[in-house]
Design a protein around this motif. Sequence first.
Motif, PDB file in Angstrom:
ATOM      1  N   PHE A  29      36.894  26.764   7.371  1.00  0.00           N
ATOM      2  CA  PHE A  29      36.756  25.354   7.734  1.00  0.00           C
ATOM      3  C   PHE A  29      38.006  24.885   8.485  1.00  0.00           C
ATOM      4  O   PHE A  29      39.095  25.415   8.291  1.00  0.00           O
ATOM      5  CB  PHE A  29      36.628  24.476   6.475  1.00  0.00           C
ATOM      6  N   TYR A  70      39.808  21.113   8.723  1.00  0.00           N
ATOM      7  CA  TYR A  70      39.824  19.730   8.286  1.00  0.00           C
ATOM      8  C   TYR A  70      40.865  18.983   9.106  1.00  0.00           C
ATOM      9  O   TYR A  70      41.920  19.501   9.446  1.00  0.00           O
ATOM     10  CB  TYR A  70      40.191  19.618   6.802  1.00  0.00           C
ATOM     11  N   GLN A  93      43.319  15.553   9.169  1.00  0.00           N
ATOM     12  CA  GLN A  93      43.927  14.529   8.314  1.00  0.00           C
ATOM     13  C   GLN A  93      44.686  13.546   9.195  1.00  0.00           C
ATOM     14  O   GLN A  93      45.825  13.807   9.594  1.00  0.00           O
ATOM     15  CB  GLN A  93      44.846  15.159   7.267  1.00  0.00           C
ATOM     16  N   ARG A 145      45.537   9.749   5.912  1.00  0.00           N
ATOM     17  CA  ARG A 145      45.590  10.884   4.974  1.00  0.00           C
ATOM     18  C   ARG A 145      44.234  11.269   4.378  1.00  0.00           C
ATOM     19  O   ARG A 145      44.161  12.107   3.499  1.00  0.00           O
ATOM     20  CB  ARG A 145      46.644  10.665   3.886  1.00  0.00           C
ATOM     21  N   GLN A 146      43.174  10.655   4.860  1.00  0.00           N
ATOM     22  CA  GLN A 146      41.825  11.104   4.488  1.00  0.00           C
ATOM     23  C   GLN A 146      41.594  12.494   5.047  1.00  0.00           C
ATOM     24  O   GLN A 146      42.016  12.792   6.163  1.00  0.00           O
ATOM     25  CB  GLN A 146      40.802  10.127   5.076  1.00  0.00           C
ATOM     26  N   MET A 147      40.953  13.355   4.293  1.00  0.00           N
ATOM     27  CA  MET A 147      40.613  14.714   4.750  1.00  0.00           C
ATOM     28  C   MET A 147      39.188  14.690   5.302  1.00  0.00           C
ATOM     29  O   MET A 147      38.237  14.425   4.571  1.00  0.00           O
ATOM     30  CB  MET A 147      40.697  15.701   3.601  1.00  0.00           C
ATOM     31  N   LEU A 179      36.172  16.724   7.365  1.00  0.00           N
ATOM     32  CA  LEU A 179      35.689  18.036   7.811  1.00  0.00           C
ATOM     33  C   LEU A 179      35.373  17.983   9.296  1.00  0.00           C
ATOM     34  O   LEU A 179      34.663  17.104   9.759  1.00  0.00           O
ATOM     35  CB  LEU A 179      34.443  18.421   7.032  1.00  0.00           C
ATOM     36  N   ARG A 219      32.799  24.114  10.410  1.00  0.00           N
ATOM     37  CA  ARG A 219      32.779  25.222   9.460  1.00  0.00           C
ATOM     38  C   ARG A 219      32.167  26.458  10.124  1.00  0.00           C
ATOM     39  O   ARG A 219      31.440  26.355  11.108  1.00  0.00           O
ATOM     40  CB  ARG A 219      31.951  24.859   8.229  1.00  0.00           C
ATOM     41  N   PHE A 267      44.124  21.153   9.237  1.00  0.00           N
ATOM     42  CA  PHE A 267      44.261  22.203   8.235  1.00  0.00           C
ATOM     43  C   PHE A 267      43.120  23.190   8.355  1.00  0.00           C
ATOM     44  O   PHE A 267      41.947  22.807   8.412  1.00  0.00           O
ATOM     45  CB  PHE A 267      44.245  21.613   6.818  1.00  0.00           C
ATOM     46  N   ARG A 285      37.183  29.556   1.963  1.00  0.00           N
ATOM     47  CA  ARG A 285      36.539  29.516   0.653  1.00  0.00           C
ATOM     48  C   ARG A 285      35.718  30.771   0.451  1.00  0.00           C
ATOM     49  O   ARG A 285      34.904  31.136   1.303  1.00  0.00           O
ATOM     50  CB  ARG A 285      35.667  28.276   0.494  1.00  0.00           C
ATOM     51  N   LEU A 324      38.896  25.659  -2.181  1.00  0.00           N
ATOM     52  CA  LEU A 324      39.415  25.865  -0.836  1.00  0.00           C
ATOM     53  C   LEU A 324      40.866  26.320  -0.919  1.00  0.00           C
ATOM     54  O   LEU A 324      41.630  25.833  -1.749  1.00  0.00           O
ATOM     55  CB  LEU A 324      39.348  24.572  -0.029  1.00  0.00           C
ATOM     56  N   PHE A 330      44.097  26.353   1.555  1.00  0.00           N
ATOM     57  CA  PHE A 330      44.510  25.710   2.794  1.00  0.00           C
ATOM     58  C   PHE A 330      45.723  26.387   3.406  1.00  0.00           C
ATOM     59  O   PHE A 330      46.584  26.932   2.710  1.00  0.00           O
ATOM     60  CB  PHE A 330      44.867  24.242   2.536  1.00  0.00           C
ATOM     61  N   GLY A 331      45.820  26.296   4.725  1.00  0.00           N
ATOM     62  CA  GLY A 331      47.058  26.604   5.417  1.00  0.00           C
ATOM     63  C   GLY A 331      47.992  25.403   5.366  1.00  0.00           C
ATOM     64  O   GLY A 331      47.642  24.352   4.827  1.00  0.00           O
ATOM     65  N   LYS A 332      49.174  25.568   5.957  1.00  0.00           N
ATOM     66  CA  LYS A 332      50.168  24.501   5.894  1.00  0.00           C
ATOM     67  C   LYS A 332      49.935  23.396   6.902  1.00  0.00           C
ATOM     68  O   LYS A 332      50.593  22.359   6.837  1.00  0.00           O
ATOM     69  CB  LYS A 332      51.574  25.080   6.095  1.00  0.00           C
TER      70      LYS A 332
END
Lengths: 116, 112
Positions: free
Chosen positions: A35, A37, A39, A43-45, A47, A50, A91, A95, A104, A106-108
């Motif tokens: 995926f 994402y 932000q 700061r809402q994540m 999508l 995918r 991000f 999964r 999930l 996540f990467g940085k």
Amino acid sequence: AQTVTQSQPEMSVQEAETVTLSCTYDTSESDYYLFWYKQPPSRQMILVIRQEAYKQQNATENRFSVNFQKAAKSFSLKISDSQLGDAAMYFCAYRSREAGNTPLVFGKGTRLSVIA
Amino acid sequence: EPEVTQTPSHQVTQMGQEVILRCVPISNHLYFYWYRQILGQKVEFLVSFYNNEISEKSEIFDDQFSVERPDGSNFTLKIRSTKLEDSAMYFCASRGTGREQYFGPGTRLTVT
């Protein structure tokens, strides 16, 4: 354990241009989901897109597309015709598809700036 | 469009106090998650929940943390005795039978 690596902490793009964000991952599994994402400053994540690992065809959602290279374990995001509203942290996430309630990983993240 | 909601949006608490973060997942979803994001860092998994029990938890989710689904709609994360290092953004997410997890807007927890 699976890991996700985003090697570009920051990227910038001119409005209306195209930018590609990189992501690589490490796993011993053959079936999984990937995926992207977004932000924004709120700061809402959110999508973005995918990809199922068993599908060879790269996913596309409007101006967003991915380049999924399973053998190389690479999953990059291409944003075409960049808009000011695309400025955000992006991000990459992995999964597992195995049975159960897998989380999930996540990467940085990559911070994308869009220049008017 | 249905969405995950979280309350409060910002919580300030003193070290050692208990806090409860609340989430209302999307109504027909079955799988629930809590993640946290320390400022400037990546999103980290805390715990997943299904069928009224914990499915999986990370090393972060120690005895100070607990989750509960007290009724048919709410999903809560309790931190028993907060520490300074618990300051972070806490995200709730839910998933139906599909692949995607949908995130709430987050609760910013500040421990002073």
